[in-house]
Design a protein around this motif. Structure first.
Motif: not given
Length: 625
Positions: A219-221, A241-251
Motif C-alpha cells: 500500500t502507499p504510506d 458508510g465510512y472510510v478510514q485512513l491509516a498512516g502518517t498523513g491520514k488527517a
C-alpha cells in the motif's frame, strides 16, 4: 464517563482478567485491513519447509521458558540459524532448508499420512525476495492458521494469534531486510484446549497448519485501511458508510467514492483520526437478490491509494413472521456446508473447490447457505455475492464453551469482530450467527447475549441469530423457549427427529411445535446419515432409503410451523469427522451429506430439490424457477 470511554475501560478490564486465566494471554492484532486480497500482492503460496515439533523444542528451553521471552529473544527455531563455518561451536539441532516441504495453503493432516491425527506444533519456513520501495508499506497476510500461531519475520516476532479461521495480518515495513532477502517462520499449533474457541469437543476434523492463502500486500504510506459501503438501516434509498485512513498523513485528506455505472460520485474529507463518513441518494442502484445478483464496481480513492471492490446493495429485515429481502417476503431455501471438498482430503484449497460446493447448492435449488461452524474463506463470500446465494456466517462458539472465562469470551468476540469486518461489504451475508447448540444456563446466556449485542453494535444492517437447541415433552410437543431468543432476529433451531430421537422416519410427523417467539423460524439443522450407494428399505438405518424417508417426513412435520421461513438441512456433502468411527458406514466421515464423499447425489437430494422448487414457485413465482 462517555460511552466510548466506558467501553474502553471494560475492554481493558476484560483483557486484564484474561491474563489471570491463561498462561498465554491473547495478543490482539490491529483492525483488519478491508479487502486485503484486492491489493497488489506478492504471493507466498507454494512450497514451505516444515519441522514437526511435538515437544515444542523450538519454542521453549529445557526449563520450559519461551525463547522469544528471554533477554536475547534468541534460541528458537524462528532464528532459522545456520553454522557460520565448519569451526562453529554453537549446537544447532534443526535445519529448515534440509527439512521436508509441504504445500501452502494446505492442512498437514491430508499431506502426510503420519500426520492424519496429529495435534501439536509444526514450524513452517519460507524464503522470499522483496526490495521495499520508498513511500510504500507492506503487510504480511495469512488467510487462516489453525489454531494458535506465532509469526516471525527475519527472526523477529510479529505477534501471536488465536483462532483457526480468521485472517492474520501484520505491518512488516520496518522489518524487511534492506538486501531484499527475507524469511518468515510460523509456529502453528492445532492443540484443542478447553478454554479456547472452539473448545476440545467438535464434530469436524481438526485440520492443522496454514490452511488459506499467504501473501504480502503493498500500500502507499497513507492508505485506506477500512470502509463500509452499504444501504442505510431502515432507509433503502440512502447509501451510507465510512472510510478510514491509516498512516502518517491520514488527517484532512480527500477521499472519493465512485460508482461509475450508477452515476454516483462523492468526495469527503477525513477528520483528525483519518475517518470520513458519507450519505447520499441510492435510488438509482439496482437491488441485489438471488434472482438478480447485481454487483457494482466501487472505487475508493485517497491520494495515491485506490481500492477497487465489487459490491451489491440490498436490504434485509424481519417483520413479524416474515423475512424481507428488499421489502419482499422470502423463503430461505438453504443448506449447511463445511469448508471442505469431500472429493479431496483436507480443507478446501481455493476458488475451484468453493465454486463447486456453491454450484451444487444452486443445483439443489438453494438461494441460501449456512457456512458452518466457523468463518469460511473470504473468497466464499465473494462467490456467494456473484452467484446469488444468501449467507449465514458463524463463529465457532460450539456446544460447550468455558462460559465464565473472560479470556474465552474475549477470544470469541475477537473472532466475531473479524468475521464481521471481513464480510460487512458482502451483499450475500444476511445473518451473523453467534453460536451453535449451546446449553441453557445463566453464564451461557450472558456470554451469548453479549456476543449478539456486540454483533449488532458492529453491524445493524443484518440479522443476528444462533442455532438453538430444543426440548421435548411426553405429549410429543417440541418446545422452543431458549431465553437467548429474546436477543435474536430469527428463531433458528437444530432438531434431529428420526435420527437421534423420535423413532423411525415414518413416526416423526406426530410431533408438533410450541415456539415462544413470534419471529421468523428457520430450521438450522435436521438430517440423518446415509452411506452413498447403500440401499435397503426405508426403516434400515444408514441406507439412502432411510435418509430419503426421513427428509420426506421432516418436510411434512416442519411445514406445520406457521412461522417457518427457511431451513438449512445438515448437510450438503459428507465431511470428515474424527468422532465418526463406525467401520462400515462412517470410516471417519459424517454421512449426513446429500452428496456422498465420491460426489454422487443421494436419494434425499432430490426430495429436498423438489420441495425447494415448490417454495420457489410460491415465494418467487416465475423468477424462482
Amino acid at each position: 464517563m462517555t460511552s466510548r470511554n466506558l467501553m474502553n475501560a471494560l475492554t481493558a478490564a476484560v483483557l486484564l482478567l484474561a491474563g489471570t486465566f491463561s498462561s498465554r494471554p491473547l495478543r490482539a492484532q490491529s483492525t483488519l485491513i478491508q479487502n486485503m486480497p484486492g491489493r497488489t500482492v506478492l504471493s507466498l503460496n507454494g512450497s514451505w519447509n516444515y519441522i514437526i515439533d511435538p515437544y515444542e523444542n523450538g519454542f521453549y528451553d529445557y526449563r520450559r521458558e519461551a525463547f522469544d521471552q528471554s533477554k536475547t529473544g534468541k534460541g528458537g527455531y524462528y532464528d532459522n540459524a545456520k553454522p557460520s563455518s565448519k569451526q562453529e561451536t554453537e549446537l544447532i539441532e534443526y535445519d529448515f532448508d534440509k527439512s521436508q516441504a509441504m504445500q501452502i495453503p494446505g492442512d498437514w493432516n491430508s499431506q502426510r499420512p503420519e500426520l492424519l491425527y496429529y495435534e501439536g506444533t509444526i514450524w513452517y519456513k519460507k524464503n522470499f525476495n522483496l526490495m521495499p520501495k520508498p513511500g510504500k508499506r507492506y503487510f504480511l497476510y495469512f488467510g487462516a492458521i489453525n489454531y494458535e500461531s506465532h509469526i516471525y519475520l527475519n527472526g523477529k516476532k510479529l505477534g501471536m494469534h488465536k483462532g483457526g479461521f480468521t485472517p492474520i495480518q501484520y505491518d512488516i515495513t520496518d522489518q524487511l531486510a534492506s538486501t531484499g532477502e527475507n524469511f518468515v517462520v510460523v509456529k502453528a499449533d492445532n492443540t484443542r484446549r478447553p478454554n479456547e474457541v472452539p473448545t476440545i469437543n467438535t464434530d469436524w476434523w481438526n485440520y492443522g497448519g496454514i490452511t488459506r492463502d499467504v501473501f504480502i500486500a503493498e500500500t502507499p504510506d497513507t492508505y485506506i485501511t477500512d470502509y463500509k459501503v452499504q444501504l442505510a438501516k431502515n432507509d433503502p434509498n440512502t447509501l451510507a458508510g465510512y472510510v478510514q485512513l491509516a498512516g502518517t498523513g491520514k488527517a484532512s485528506q480527500s477521499v472519493t467514492l465512485n460508482i461509475n455505472e450508477a452515476g454516483i460520485k462523492q468526495t469527503v474529507k477525513t477528520d483528525g483520526e483519518g475517518r470520513a463518513t458519507f450519505s447520499l441518494p441510492a435510488k438509482k442502484l439496482a437491488r441485489w437478490s438471488p434472482q438478480s445478483p447485481k454487483l457494482y464496481a466501487v472505487s475508493l480513492t485517497s491520494g495515491l491509494d485506490v481500492v477497487q471492490d465489487r459490491i451489491g446493495f440490498r436490504t434485509i429485515q424481519t417483520k413479524g413472521a416474515d423475512i424481507l429481502l428488499n421489502g419482499k417476503s422470502i423463503y430461505m431455501r438453504g443448506i449447511s456446508m463445511h469448508d471442505e471438498n469431500p472429493l479431496i482430503p483436507g480443507r478446501a484449497r481455493g476458488e475451484g473447490d468453493l465454486r463447486m460446493l456453491l454450484t451444487w447448492a444452486k443445483e439443489l435449488g438453494c438461494n441460501y447457505v449456512r457456512l458452518a461452524h466457523y468463518p469460511h474463506n473470504e473468497t466464499m463470500l465473494k462467490l456467494a455475492d456473484e452467484m446469488g446465494l444468501l449467507v449465514w456466517a458463524e463463529v465457532p462458539v460450539y456446544w460447550t464453551i468455558a462460559w465464565e472465562n473472560p479470556a474465552t469470551y474475549q477470544n470469541a468476540e475477537q473472532q466475531l469482530s473479524d468475521l464481521i469486518s471481513m464480510g460487512k461489504n458482502r451483499a450475500s451475508v444476511v445473518v451473523w450467527s453467534v453460536g451453535n447448540e449451546t446449553p441453557l444456563g445463566e453464564p451461557r446466556l450472558k456470554f451469548m447475549s453479549s456476543l449478539a449485542q456486540k454483533a449488532r453494535s458492529l453491524d445493524d444492517t443484518r440479522l443476528i441469530s444462533a442455532a438453538l437447541e430444543l426440548h421435548r415433552t411426553p405429549d410429543n410437543v417440541i418446545h422452543v423457549d431458549d431465553p437467548l431468543g429474546e436477543f435474536l432476529d430469527l428463531t433458528s433451531i437444530n432438531e434431529y427427529a428420526g435420527w437421534y430421537w423420535g423413532g423411525k422416519p415414518s413416526e416423526i410427523t406426530k410431533y408438533t411445535f410450541d415456539i415462544k417467539y413470534n419471529k421468523p423460524v428457520t430450521i438450522s439443522e435436521f438430517g440423518g446419515d446415509a452411506l452413498g450407494g447403500y440401499h435397503a428399505d426405508a426403516e434400515t438405518r444408514w441406507s439412502e432409503e432411510y435418509q430419503e424417508a426421513l427428509y420426506v417426513n421432516q418436510l411434512k412435520m416442519l411445514s406445520t410451523i406457521q412461522n417457518l421461513r427457511g431451513m438449512t438441512p445438515w448437510i450438503l456433502t459428507d465431511f470428515r469427522a474424527t468422532r465418526r468411527q463406525h467401520p462400515v458406514y462412517q470410516n471417519g466421515f459424517n454421512r449426513k451429506g446429500l452428496i456422498s464423499s465420491t460426489g454422487v447425489k443421494k436419494k434425499a437430494f432430490y426430495v429436498l430439490q423438489d420441495f425447494y422448487r415448490q417454495m420457489a414457485q410460491k415465494y418467487d413465482g416465475k423468477q424462482g424457477k
